[in-house]
Design an enzyme around this catalytic site. Structure first.
Site: not given
Ligand code: SAJ
Length: 423
Positions: A272, A218
């Site tokens: 997360c 995780k």
């Molecule tokens: N972000 C970027 N660039 C990207 C992708 C995301 O800057 O290319 C930023 C987003 O804007 C945001 C942050 O990253 O600020 C996180 O966003 P996210 O969409 O990557 O993830 P979360 O926090 O919504 O959800 C994540 C997911 N983990 C992964 O993709 C590995 C989700 O599957 C998990 O269940 C969740 O964390 C969790 O609960 O741990």
């Protein structure tokens, strides 16, 4: 094992949808939360979080009598702990934040008195490696009359497993069913029971491992994404210096069959990705060099955007000598932690808008289609796209909400676009 009654401890972003999902499969589900207000809201058929399809699922479960929320634990056949695991803020600048297991500790104390022989206890909360075994030890301390897997192996009275969630906010209802699930029992029989429980609603594969590997898996998933985003964010700062459009660069390099660079932005937010890597860093500070640097790079990107706004304010003043700093208006497009959600917590965009509103003597505006009110103590006015355009000298695009992607570029003197949609 038939799991006639399932108890979910913690009715937040993961616990509530998980409880609703079991109830949708006609199980008798009891959701437990220490917050009376949340319990009341849920029992009235409303949800306190924003998640598509969840309210309908909850209302059906309530009307069919398969679900109810309570504040006190009661006996059940399986207990799923889905409480938060924040980290304690570092005491000094640069120190590594420590995970705070207080909520898991209280959940353990709440279920211990109602445990009976044959019960299954699952930890879903994102946790440092070793927490599941710790939980079993805590339970054993509370209930010396029962046996636990860390001391009695496969024949123990109580089974304990770690089964992390990996659902994406905004798509939780679909992903809970479709995603593969990692099942890390403290023994093989703990895993077998846990697989049986999740198979009630999971269509994805339930893959068995041990608890420590499941805990680390995780953390690794989110740390991996953090490192990848840090690479994109670092590239964006390098490209700004070298006068290269980073968005064009990434789309060109991603044409390589084995390259897949993520998207830069104003930093990494949410509960997360910006938190979980610290659990690894904390456990192996000397070894987790890349993971630790990625955290720093992503935090630095947020500060870098604030610096860009400072420079833009000075540029406006220099190009117009009759203008005073009080007259310079800055507008932020988007405040949530990512696109198309209404969650402002742990949002780098919010942090940027707040920092600017603290030092800037002129007006600070925000255009945020998913939020109706901002804390009045903030010096930030929520306005429409059109109002911002008539007033703002500087526009800062922070979140690539669909409304912004579909709209034209605003007519402002200086535009800082951290998501590359208006370039
Ligand atoms: N972000 C970027 N660039 C990207 C992708 C995301 O800057 O290319 C930023 C987003 O804007 C945001 C942050 O990253 O600020 C996180 O966003 P996210 O969409 O990557 O993830 P979360 O926090 O919504 O959800 C994540 C997911 N983990 C992964 O993709 C590995 C989700 O599957 C998990 O269940 C969740 O964390 C969790 O609960 O741990």
């Amino acid at each position: 094992m038939s799991f006639d009654k399932i108890s979910v401890i913690g009715l937040g972003y993961i616990g509530l949808p998980t409880a609703a999902m079991f109830a949708s499969r006609k199980k008798n589900v009891v959701g437990v939360d220490i917050n009376h207000k949340i319990v009341e809201t849920i029992n009235s058929g409303k949800i306190h979080i924003s998640e598509p399809e969840l309210e309908d699922l909850l209302q059906t479960a309530l009307s069919e009598g398969c679900f109810r929320a309570v504040t006190k634990t009661e006996p059940a056949d399986a207990f799923i702990i889905a409480v938060p695991t924040p980290f304690l803020p570092a005491k000094e600048e640069g120190a590594i934040p420590k995970p705070d297991l207080a909520f898991i500790d209280s959940a353990t104390k709440a279920i211990a008195p109602v445990l009976k022989k044959g019960d299954l206890v699952i930890l879903e909360s994102t946790s440092p490696v070793g927490t599941t075994e710790q939980l079993a030890k805590w339970l054993a301390c509370e209930r010396p009359d029962l046996t636990f897997p860390h001391t009695h192996g496969i024949g123990s009275d109580i089974r304990v497993a770690y089964c992390p969630e990996r659902v994406l906010p905004g798509q939780v209802v679909r992903e809970l069913v479709e995603n593969d699930r990692i099942i890390g029992g403290l023994t093989k029989s703990c895993s077998e029971f846990a697989v049986e429980l999740y198979k009630i609603f999971v269509d994805g594969e339930c893959i068995v491992t041990n608890a420590r590997t499941a805990e680390m898996a995780k953390l690794t998933e989110n740390a991996s994404r953090d490192v990848s985003i840090a690479f994109a964010n670092e590239l964006s700062i390098i490209c700004d210096k070298l006068e290269i459009n980073v968005w064009e660069l990434i789309s060109l390099t991603n044409r390589h069959p084995r390259v897949n660079i993520l998207q830069p932005g104003p930093g990494v937010g949410g509960h997360c990705i910006a938190v979980d890597p610290w659990f690894i860093i904390n456990a192996a500070p000397d070894e987790a060099k890349l993971i630790s640097t990625a955290r720093k790079v992503n935090n630095l990107k947020t500060k870098w955007v604030v610096e860009k706004v400072k420079i833009a304010i000075n540029d406006i003043l220099q190009s117009n000598s009759r203008m005073t700093i009080e007259e310079v208006v800055v507008a932020f497009y988007g405040l949530t932690f990512k696109a198309d959600i209404d969650d402002l917590r742990e949002s780098p965009s919010m942090l940027i808008a707040e920092s600017v509103s603290e030092f800037h003597k002129g007006k600070v505006l925000a255009i945020e289609p998913n939020v109706k009110h901002l804390n009045p103590s903030l010096n930030i006015d929520l306005v429409s796209f059109d109002v911002a355009e008539t007033q703002a000298d500087i526009g800062v695009l922070l979140v690539d909400h669909k409304e912004f992607k579909e709209s034209r570029k605003p007519g402002v003197n200086i535009l800082i676009d951290t998501k590359g949609i208006w370039l």
